[in-house]
Write a protein that holds these residues in place. Structure first.
Motif, PDB file in Angstrom:
ATOM      1  N   PHE A  16       0.749  -1.242  -0.112  1.00  0.00           N
ATOM      2  CA  PHE A  16      -0.108  -0.063  -0.063  1.00  0.00           C
ATOM      3  C   PHE A  16       0.856   1.227   0.115  1.00  0.00           C
ATOM      4  O   PHE A  16       0.741   2.301  -0.853  1.00  0.00           O
ATOM      5  CB  PHE A  16      -0.778   0.082   1.306  1.00  0.00           C
ATOM      6  CG  PHE A  16      -1.605   1.399   1.390  1.00  0.00           C
ATOM      7  CD1 PHE A  16      -2.841   1.313   0.674  1.00  0.00           C
ATOM      8  CD2 PHE A  16      -1.125   2.224   2.275  1.00  0.00           C
ATOM      9  CE1 PHE A  16      -3.423   2.725   0.803  1.00  0.00           C
ATOM     10  CE2 PHE A  16      -1.928   3.593   2.342  1.00  0.00           C
ATOM     11  CZ  PHE A  16      -3.073   3.664   1.522  1.00  0.00           C
ATOM     12  N   ILE A  17       1.744   1.359   0.869  1.00  0.00           N
ATOM     13  CA  ILE A  17       2.995   2.556   0.849  1.00  0.00           C
ATOM     14  C   ILE A  17       3.683   2.646  -0.297  1.00  0.00           C
ATOM     15  O   ILE A  17       3.579   3.909  -0.743  1.00  0.00           O
ATOM     16  CB  ILE A  17       3.800   2.429   1.929  1.00  0.00           C
ATOM     17  CG1 ILE A  17       2.862   2.206   3.299  1.00  0.00           C
ATOM     18  CG2 ILE A  17       4.788   3.380   2.039  1.00  0.00           C
ATOM     19  CD1 ILE A  17       2.320   3.712   3.871  1.00  0.00           C
ATOM     20  N   SER A  18       3.875   1.442  -0.750  1.00  0.00           N
ATOM     21  CA  SER A  18       4.600   1.523  -2.234  1.00  0.00           C
ATOM     22  C   SER A  18       3.874   2.330  -3.265  1.00  0.00           C
ATOM     23  O   SER A  18       4.304   3.136  -3.992  1.00  0.00           O
ATOM     24  CB  SER A  18       4.919   0.153  -2.698  1.00  0.00           C
ATOM     25  OG  SER A  18       5.698   0.265  -4.170  1.00  0.00           O
ATOM     26  N   ARG A  67     -13.057  -6.388   7.512  1.00  0.00           N
ATOM     27  CA  ARG A  67     -12.373  -7.480   8.256  1.00  0.00           C
ATOM     28  C   ARG A  67     -11.587  -6.859   9.310  1.00  0.00           C
ATOM     29  O   ARG A  67     -10.980  -7.608  10.204  1.00  0.00           O
ATOM     30  CB  ARG A  67     -12.273  -8.617   7.605  1.00  0.00           C
ATOM     31  CG  ARG A  67     -13.519  -9.399   7.018  1.00  0.00           C
ATOM     32  CD  ARG A  67     -13.124 -10.737   6.216  1.00  0.00           C
ATOM     33  NE  ARG A  67     -14.306 -11.381   5.501  1.00  0.00           N
ATOM     34  CZ  ARG A  67     -14.151 -12.454   5.144  1.00  0.00           C
ATOM     35  NH1 ARG A  67     -12.843 -13.134   5.191  1.00  0.00           N
ATOM     36  NH2 ARG A  67     -15.173 -13.260   4.715  1.00  0.00           N
ATOM     37  N   SER A  68     -10.765  -5.997   8.876  1.00  0.00           N
ATOM     38  CA  SER A  68      -9.640  -5.310   9.491  1.00  0.00           C
ATOM     39  C   SER A  68     -10.170  -4.597  10.875  1.00  0.00           C
ATOM     40  O   SER A  68      -9.296  -4.250  11.797  1.00  0.00           O
ATOM     41  CB  SER A  68      -8.765  -4.694   8.698  1.00  0.00           C
ATOM     42  OG  SER A  68      -9.268  -3.285   8.617  1.00  0.00           O
ATOM     43  N   TRP A  69     -11.326  -4.291  10.996  1.00  0.00           N
ATOM     44  CA  TRP A  69     -11.956  -3.608  11.990  1.00  0.00           C
ATOM     45  C   TRP A  69     -12.262  -4.493  13.269  1.00  0.00           C
ATOM     46  O   TRP A  69     -12.886  -5.634  13.127  1.00  0.00           O
ATOM     47  CB  TRP A  69     -13.320  -2.689  11.830  1.00  0.00           C
ATOM     48  CG  TRP A  69     -12.805  -1.553  10.827  1.00  0.00           C
ATOM     49  CD1 TRP A  69     -12.895  -1.548   9.244  1.00  0.00           C
ATOM     50  CD2 TRP A  69     -12.507  -0.298  11.387  1.00  0.00           C
ATOM     51  NE1 TRP A  69     -12.326  -0.156   9.050  1.00  0.00           N
ATOM     52  CE2 TRP A  69     -12.333   0.896  10.039  1.00  0.00           C
ATOM     53  CE3 TRP A  69     -12.306   0.261  12.604  1.00  0.00           C
ATOM     54  CZ2 TRP A  69     -11.967   2.060  10.224  1.00  0.00           C
ATOM     55  CZ3 TRP A  69     -11.927   1.767  12.700  1.00  0.00           C
ATOM     56  CH2 TRP A  69     -11.863   2.564  11.717  1.00  0.00           C
ATOM     57  N   VAL A  70     -11.925  -3.900  14.424  1.00  0.00           N
ATOM     58  CA  VAL A  70     -12.375  -4.490  15.837  1.00  0.00           C
ATOM     59  C   VAL A  70     -13.300  -3.330  16.457  1.00  0.00           C
ATOM     60  O   VAL A  70     -12.836  -2.192  16.557  1.00  0.00           O
ATOM     61  CB  VAL A  70     -11.213  -4.815  16.535  1.00  0.00           C
ATOM     62  CG1 VAL A  70     -11.358  -5.543  17.973  1.00  0.00           C
ATOM     63  CG2 VAL A  70     -10.214  -5.734  15.507  1.00  0.00           C
ATOM     64  N   GLU A  71     -14.273  -3.785  17.000  1.00  0.00           N
ATOM     65  CA  GLU A  71     -15.270  -2.957  17.834  1.00  0.00           C
ATOM     66  C   GLU A  71     -14.350  -2.621  19.193  1.00  0.00           C
ATOM     67  O   GLU A  71     -13.772  -3.374  19.788  1.00  0.00           O
ATOM     68  CB  GLU A  71     -16.382  -3.534  18.073  1.00  0.00           C
ATOM     69  CG  GLU A  71     -17.204  -3.424  16.779  1.00  0.00           C
ATOM     70  CD  GLU A  71     -17.387  -2.248  16.188  1.00  0.00           C
ATOM     71  OE1 GLU A  71     -17.624  -1.364  16.747  1.00  0.00           O
ATOM     72  OE2 GLU A  71     -17.376  -2.140  14.909  1.00  0.00           O
ATOM     73  N   GLY A 131      -7.232   5.788   3.127  1.00  0.00           N
ATOM     74  CA  GLY A 131      -6.892   4.599   1.856  1.00  0.00           C
ATOM     75  C   GLY A 131      -6.623   3.612   2.416  1.00  0.00           C
ATOM     76  O   GLY A 131      -7.016   2.351   2.276  1.00  0.00           O
ATOM     77  N   LEU A 132      -5.646   3.500   3.532  1.00  0.00           N
ATOM     78  CA  LEU A 132      -4.995   2.186   4.113  1.00  0.00           C
ATOM     79  C   LEU A 132      -6.245   1.333   4.783  1.00  0.00           C
ATOM     80  O   LEU A 132      -6.364   0.163   4.605  1.00  0.00           O
ATOM     81  CB  LEU A 132      -4.220   2.238   5.174  1.00  0.00           C
ATOM     82  CG  LEU A 132      -3.465   1.237   6.012  1.00  0.00           C
ATOM     83  CD1 LEU A 132      -2.971   0.393   4.724  1.00  0.00           C
ATOM     84  CD2 LEU A 132      -2.500   1.457   6.949  1.00  0.00           C
ATOM     85  N   ALA A 133      -7.035   2.231   5.463  1.00  0.00           N
ATOM     86  CA  ALA A 133      -8.372   1.402   6.042  1.00  0.00           C
ATOM     87  C   ALA A 133      -9.219   0.796   4.935  1.00  0.00           C
ATOM     88  O   ALA A 133      -9.871  -0.274   5.004  1.00  0.00           O
ATOM     89  CB  ALA A 133      -9.052   2.449   6.941  1.00  0.00           C
ATOM     90  N   ALA A 134      -9.511   1.524   3.799  1.00  0.00           N
ATOM     91  CA  ALA A 134     -10.252   1.197   2.682  1.00  0.00           C
ATOM     92  C   ALA A 134      -9.802  -0.149   2.197  1.00  0.00           C
ATOM     93  O   ALA A 134     -10.285  -1.175   1.898  1.00  0.00           O
ATOM     94  CB  ALA A 134     -10.400   2.102   1.833  1.00  0.00           C
ATOM     95  N   LEU A 150     -12.771   7.709   9.352  1.00  0.00           N
ATOM     96  CA  LEU A 150     -11.887   7.206   8.397  1.00  0.00           C
ATOM     97  C   LEU A 150     -12.658   7.015   7.239  1.00  0.00           C
ATOM     98  O   LEU A 150     -12.294   6.884   5.939  1.00  0.00           O
ATOM     99  CB  LEU A 150     -11.007   5.953   8.818  1.00  0.00           C
ATOM    100  CG  LEU A 150      -9.966   6.227   9.888  1.00  0.00           C
ATOM    101  CD1 LEU A 150      -9.108   5.072  10.096  1.00  0.00           C
ATOM    102  CD2 LEU A 150      -9.293   7.279   9.768  1.00  0.00           C
ATOM    103  N   ASP A 151     -13.969   6.529   7.300  1.00  0.00           N
ATOM    104  CA  ASP A 151     -14.893   6.443   5.963  1.00  0.00           C
ATOM    105  C   ASP A 151     -15.283   7.560   5.625  1.00  0.00           C
ATOM    106  O   ASP A 151     -15.730   7.866   4.334  1.00  0.00           O
ATOM    107  CB  ASP A 151     -16.007   5.360   6.241  1.00  0.00           C
ATOM    108  CG  ASP A 151     -15.521   4.204   6.486  1.00  0.00           C
ATOM    109  OD1 ASP A 151     -14.348   3.808   6.012  1.00  0.00           O
ATOM    110  OD2 ASP A 151     -16.386   3.233   6.835  1.00  0.00           O
ATOM    111  N   GLY A 152     -15.337   8.880   6.303  1.00  0.00           N
ATOM    112  CA  GLY A 152     -15.899  10.108   5.928  1.00  0.00           C
ATOM    113  C   GLY A 152     -14.934  11.125   5.556  1.00  0.00           C
ATOM    114  O   GLY A 152     -14.286  11.290   4.667  1.00  0.00           O
TER     115      GLY A 152
END
Length: 305
Positions: free
Chosen positions: A111-113, A289-293, A281-284, A270-272
């Motif tokens: 992603f960083i690249s 599935r990468s999200w934890v409550e 962009g990294l979150a997207a 992060l979505d807004g």
């Protein structure tokens, strides 16, 4: 001084120390012929002039090691015209780009690249799963101004709980936050929780480490600066981008982990508002599935990276 040097031909010091009279007794015995500048992207061009003036008669080569996609020269946020040696167009053809990094897991490195290094940075790493990057949805976390800085109380709670979980699992970790008030508050919370706190929490600027071929190296292969197996990030802001508009600093923050990264923010933010930022962009890219409550973290139910 000659006896003290014991024949040494290498001097390690700061750039400012080269202009200090105290070093002159050494440089009389060891003439300065080559100077290697580390973290050269953080040095404003005018800061090299004293060294060039003092050692011009003996100086044969200057080597600049750095990354112009990370921290800029001090004061750049106030004076955007400040340039490092990497911004000089007539010198850029002399750059040698080290094109492979070995620190970050592949999903983060790729992603960083793509978003920072124009897809030129390759990754050599054994961790291939997107679960190397987790986002904690800190619902109700609010940015609060503290003097000239910012804090987020709920993110402090989340960060400390994650630290407790990683400590119990004997994982090596550190924490990064953009704001010094948040850093101080996290340190205090770690102390109160009787968790290790010294050399654990940093703001971004303090965490990035430190014939004439004008530029012989642009560092990317090992990524400059500090690092740890796991990095916990506290974004702090919840209403405005603030620090997140500075892509170079965000790049530093996102490139410190060797095994995994846990980012505390809110999905709505992060979505807004922050969706167009590097971290949004990294979150997207990492996906839902990468999200934890937040409640899962408080209950100690944090999925392993």
């Amino acid at each position: 001084m000659e006896r003290l040097l014991l024949g040494s031909r290498v001097i390690l010091c700061t750039l400012s120390m080269l202009s200090n009279n105290k070093i002159s007794t050494i440089t009389q015995i060891v003439p300065v012929q080559t100077i290697i500048f580390d973290e050269a992207s953080q040095i404003e061009i005018g800061d090299y002039l004293p060294a060039i003036h003092l050692f011009g008669s003996s100086l044969r080569k200057m080597v600049f090691i750095g990354d112009d996609k990370q921290l800029a020269p001090y004061g750049h946020s106030d004076i955007p015209q400040l340039e490092s040696v990497f911004e000089k167009q007539h010198l850029r053809p002399k750059i040698h780009f080290l094109d492979t990094q070995y620190r970050m897991p592949k999903p983060i490195g790729d992603f960083i690249s793509e978003h920072v290094y124009n897809k030129k940075l390759k990754t050599n790493h054994s961790i291939l799963l997107k679960t190397c990057c987790r986002f904690v949805n800190v619902l109700g976390g609010q940015e609060e101004q503290r003097c000239k800085s910012w804090i987020n109380e709920k993110e402090i709670q989340a960060v400390v709980k994650i630290a407790k979980i990683l400590q119990a699992r004997r994982k090596s970790f550190r924490m990064i936050t953009p704001y010094d008030a948040q850093r101080s508050a996290i340190e205090k919370a770690l102390k109160d929780a009787k968790l290790p706190w010294e050399d654990k929490c940093f703001n971004v600027d303090s965490f990035q480490g430190t014939s004439c071929t004008v530029i012989t190296l642009k560092r990317s292969s090992h990524m400059a600066g500090n690092e740890d197996d796991y990095i916990i990030v506290s974004i702090v802001r919840s209403k405005k981008l603030g620090f997140l508009v500075n892509e170079r600093r965000v790049n530093v923050m996102l490139t410190r982990c060797r095994k995994g990264m846990i980012i505390c923010s809110s999905r709505a933010f992060l979505d807004g508002i922050a969706s167009e930022s590097l971290i949004g962009g990294l979150a997207a890219r990492m996906g839902r599935r990468s999200w934890v409550e937040y409640e899962q973290v408080l209950n100690g139910n944090f999925p392993m990276i």
